[in-house]
Design a protein around this motif. Structure first.
Motif, PDB file in Angstrom:
ATOM      1  N   PHE A  83       0.845  -1.190   0.000  1.00 27.91           N
ATOM      2  CA  PHE A  83       0.000   0.000   0.000  1.00 27.91           C
ATOM      3  C   PHE A  83       0.879   1.238   0.000  1.00 27.91           C
ATOM      4  N   GLN A  84       0.760   2.048  -1.031  1.00 19.33           N
ATOM      5  CA  GLN A  84       1.510   3.287  -1.094  1.00 19.33           C
ATOM      6  C   GLN A  84       0.613   4.397  -1.625  1.00 19.33           C
ATOM      7  N   GLY A  85       0.976   5.619  -1.315  1.00 26.28           N
ATOM      8  CA  GLY A  85       0.194   6.739  -1.808  1.00 26.28           C
ATOM      9  C   GLY A  85       0.113   7.835  -0.769  1.00 26.28           C
ATOM     10  N   THR A  86      -0.797   8.767  -0.962  1.00 24.61           N
ATOM     11  CA  THR A  86      -0.979   9.877  -0.055  1.00 24.61           C
ATOM     12  C   THR A  86      -1.561   9.401   1.257  1.00 24.61           C
ATOM     13  N   GLU A 314      -2.363   3.958   9.163  1.00 19.81           N
ATOM     14  CA  GLU A 314      -2.419   4.074   7.707  1.00 19.81           C
ATOM     15  C   GLU A 314      -2.608   2.699   7.070  1.00 19.81           C
ATOM     16  N   LEU A 315      -1.887   1.706   7.579  1.00 20.78           N
ATOM     17  CA  LEU A 315      -2.008   0.354   7.039  1.00 20.78           C
ATOM     18  C   LEU A 315      -3.429  -0.169   7.204  1.00 20.78           C
ATOM     19  N   VAL A 316      -3.993   0.010   8.393  1.00 23.26           N
ATOM     20  CA  VAL A 316      -5.360  -0.461   8.653  1.00 23.26           C
ATOM     21  C   VAL A 316      -6.358   0.207   7.711  1.00 23.26           C
ATOM     22  N   LEU A 317      -6.224   1.522   7.520  1.00 28.12           N
ATOM     23  CA  LEU A 317      -7.141   2.239   6.642  1.00 28.12           C
ATOM     24  C   LEU A 317      -7.062   1.716   5.211  1.00 28.12           C
ATOM     25  N   ARG A 318      -5.870   1.441   4.753  1.00 32.62           N
ATOM     26  CA  ARG A 318      -5.710   0.960   3.384  1.00 32.62           C
ATOM     27  C   ARG A 318      -6.226  -0.472   3.225  1.00 32.62           C
ATOM     28  N   ILE A 319      -6.072  -1.271   4.246  1.00 33.11           N
ATOM     29  CA  ILE A 319      -6.642  -2.626   4.208  1.00 33.11           C
ATOM     30  C   ILE A 319      -8.162  -2.550   4.137  1.00 33.11           C
ATOM     31  N   LEU A 320      -8.756  -1.723   4.991  1.00 35.30           N
ATOM     32  CA  LEU A 320     -10.215  -1.608   5.032  1.00 35.30           C
ATOM     33  C   LEU A 320     -10.779  -1.151   3.690  1.00 35.30           C
TER      34      LEU A 320
END
Length: 347
Positions: A83-86, A314-320
């Motif tokens: 997961f990468q990005g803003t 951030e990781l959790v948000l991108r997983i969700l």
């Protein structure tokens, strides 16, 4: 080879004469080495003795044992994961920390993995843990099984990192935020939706007592299978009894508590109770029990915002927000993922 003795967290709490949540806190900070067997945490006897020896050394002047939080500011190394990005988090006011890379590395670490205590009981949290472990080796999620209200209190005490909650405020019909604001006063936190799901009444097959809404709980001689204090289902029941002016003393078994939706549904299925409150999924697992949907409850996640938490949040948000995670949740009938990953509130 003789098998080494190991202990559960509950056994450790009794041996050390501390609360179970304190045991989880020691594990989370890396002071006590633990590993997971299925859904249960285990601590080897040698690791327990090592912890006790280190604790005794702390009594000597000038000696201090570094914890994972001291050896690495966050225990999580920024890198180039999937997961990468803003950043999905808005900057924190005033004490805003330097920008942290939005992805979490899965490369070799120089420090021990950071333990994160995830509090709640729904199977969706197990799925979230599995996705977190897939994308990084820098954190090690641990489960603490307790109700929504107790979970928020444990977060206030610093004993949980991520808490799931489904608490209804009957006065305004709002879920979770009124409780979070009151309990986490003075804290910075993020609230994000995990899923929505129907909640209502468990009744015996065929609904022999003709229970169709909350007001039917006023019928005489009803036997209730109840949840424990602090659980979302218990709060839902108590709020509905209050709003409809139904005294709890009129429900036989109100003081007897079960610790899961499955436990409540099983009591109704076996004929030991006439009615219980819970979610639909348990009826499919138990059988011989019908479900009367009455509300669509919002199941949210709460995460404390601290400098050393931003990367894994951030990781959790991108997983969700990932299609893979949502698709896995949708395999459970009744789970609504239309708002999964939506930021509901942040301070």
């Amino acid at each position: 080879m003789t098998e080494e003795q190991s202990y559960t967290t509950e056994e450790i709490s009794k041996l050390l004469k501390i609360s179970k949540l304190t045991v989880y806190d020691l594990i989370k900070k890396g002071d006590l080495v633990a590993y997971r067997v299925g859904k249960q945490m285990r601590i080897d006897a040698t690791d327990l003795e090592a912890y006790k020896r280190r604790s005794k050394q702390l009594q000597s002047p000038g000696q201090r044992i570094p914890t994972p939080d001291q050896t690495s500011a966050s225990g999580i190394q920024p890198g180039h994961g999937d997961f990468q990005g803003t950043s999905l988090l808005s900057p924190k006011p005033a004490e805003s920390a330097p920008a942290i890379a939005p992805a979490i590395s899965s490369h070799t670490m120089t420090a021990a993995p950071r333990h994160l205590v995830i509090t709640g009981q729904d199977v969706s949290l197990d799925i979230l843990m599995r996705h977190m472990e897939k994308h990084t080796r820098d954190i090690r999620p641990l489960r603490s099984f307790m109700g929504s209200l107790d979970g928020l209190i444990s977060m206030y005490r610093g004993e949980s990192d991520l808490v799931s909650t489904h608490l209804l405020d009957g006065d305004n019909g709002e879920y979770n935020l009124p409780y979070i604001r009151k309990i986490l006063t003075g804290r910075s936190y993020v609230v994000v939706n995990l899923l929505s799901r129907p909640a209502g009444l468990y009744v015996q097959r065929g609904n022999p007592h003709h229970l169709h809404n909350w007001t039917d709980l006023s019928k005489p001689e009803l036997r209730l299978a109840n949840r424990e204090k602090g659980s979302g289902a218990r709060v839902l029941l108590d709020e509905q009894l209050r709003l409809h002016g139904i005294p709890s003393t009129g429900l036989i078994g109100y003081e007897v508590e079960e610790t899961s939706h499955m436990g409540v549904a099983a009591k109704v299925s076996s004929g030991e109770a006439d009615v219980g409150v819970g979610i639909e999924k348990a009826t499919r697992l138990v059988g011989q029990v019908d479900f009367i949907p009455l509300v669509q409850e919002r199941y949210d996640l709460v995460m404390l915002r601290k400098q050393d938490n931003e990367a894994w949040i951030e990781l959790v948000l991108r997983i969700l927000q990932s299609p893979e995670f949502r698709q896995e949740l949708q395999s459970f009938e009744g789970y609504d993922v239309s708002r999964t990953g939506e930021m509901l509130y942040q301070t």
